[in-house]
Design a protein around this motif. Sequence first.
Motif, PDB file in Angstrom:
ATOM      1  N   TYR A 114      14.028 -75.573 -11.054  1.00  0.00           N
ATOM      2  CA  TYR A 114      14.590 -75.021 -12.295  1.00  0.00           C
ATOM      3  C   TYR A 114      16.115 -74.965 -12.210  1.00  0.00           C
ATOM      4  N   HIS A 118      18.578 -76.723 -14.671  1.00  0.00           N
ATOM      5  CA  HIS A 118      19.338 -75.831 -15.565  1.00  0.00           C
ATOM      6  C   HIS A 118      20.268 -74.939 -14.753  1.00  0.00           C
ATOM      7  N   PHE A 280      10.973 -72.881 -18.214  1.00  0.00           N
ATOM      8  CA  PHE A 280      10.382 -72.402 -16.952  1.00  0.00           C
ATOM      9  C   PHE A 280       8.868 -72.617 -16.963  1.00  0.00           C
ATOM     10  N   LEU A 283       8.032 -76.353 -16.573  1.00  0.00           N
ATOM     11  CA  LEU A 283       8.251 -76.827 -15.213  1.00  0.00           C
ATOM     12  C   LEU A 283       7.165 -76.289 -14.272  1.00  0.00           C
TER      13      LEU A 283
END
Length: 290
Positions: A114, A118, A280, A283
């Motif tokens: 993550y 990001h 989130f 993923l």
Amino acid sequence: MTLTQLEIFSLVAELRGFTLAAHRLGVSQSAVSHAMKSLEQELGVELLRRHPSQIELTDIGEQLLQRARAMLGLANTLRQEAADARGMKSGTLRIGSFGPTSSIKLLPKILQRYRQAHPGIEVHIDEGPDRQIVQWLEERRIDIGFVVLPEERFDTFALTADQMVALLPLNHPLAASPALSLKDLCVDPFVLTEAGSSELVSRLFNAARLQPNIRYRCSQLLSTLDVVGRGDAITVVAEGSLPDAASPRYLKKPLVPAVQRQIGLAVLDQRQASPATLAFIELATRIYQP
């Protein structure tokens, strides 16, 4: 009324004090006190009762706190959607995690990818028992939480499953048994861990109309394992929460009938979830779902 006032109100209510809230926010106590007084004057009600050692919410304060947290959650979603339009270069994601299964075995792998995808999203992680995660979700203190499924109050996303197992001291009389029933575990002293799946363990015994001989309650799994390893008690835990020890001081036995535990992610309302939260979830499910 401003979002800053509502954020201060929410934090004061959570920490039960002006000083702690001021320290957390990095401002003076007088600034926190002034913001709360201004909010109360604008609303025309007393939100807090001030005591020498702490504060407590009034009845109307308790009621409005839920509204305030809902407004703050929506404001955060607006910020995230604006950030998404900019390529999600900034924002905040608040995650609730319980026990070793999510905090040690699931979350690190998700976070690693993550953060790579990001890097501008600031991630906050709060740990607590499984029932605490549920409360934090309901109170909008976190955006997403790891939970034991099923959990009908939320929108959920299954990630992984394991088995509940009994743990015995090495020299226990039942050590030779290939598997154990819940009834087998109701005589000896029992240690109940408040971490992880304590609610699930309690529900299992209640559903079978059995009562374990609870002598110990531990807030951490490692403390629970130490109690068992010393020979003081037995317990039931999730297999996935156990450390990868080469020479454990306890015996692990399957339950009969077998009891599966399913772990997933939960959000209060997927339709109102922020882009950072949805990213989130996407993923995590891609990593752990077959």
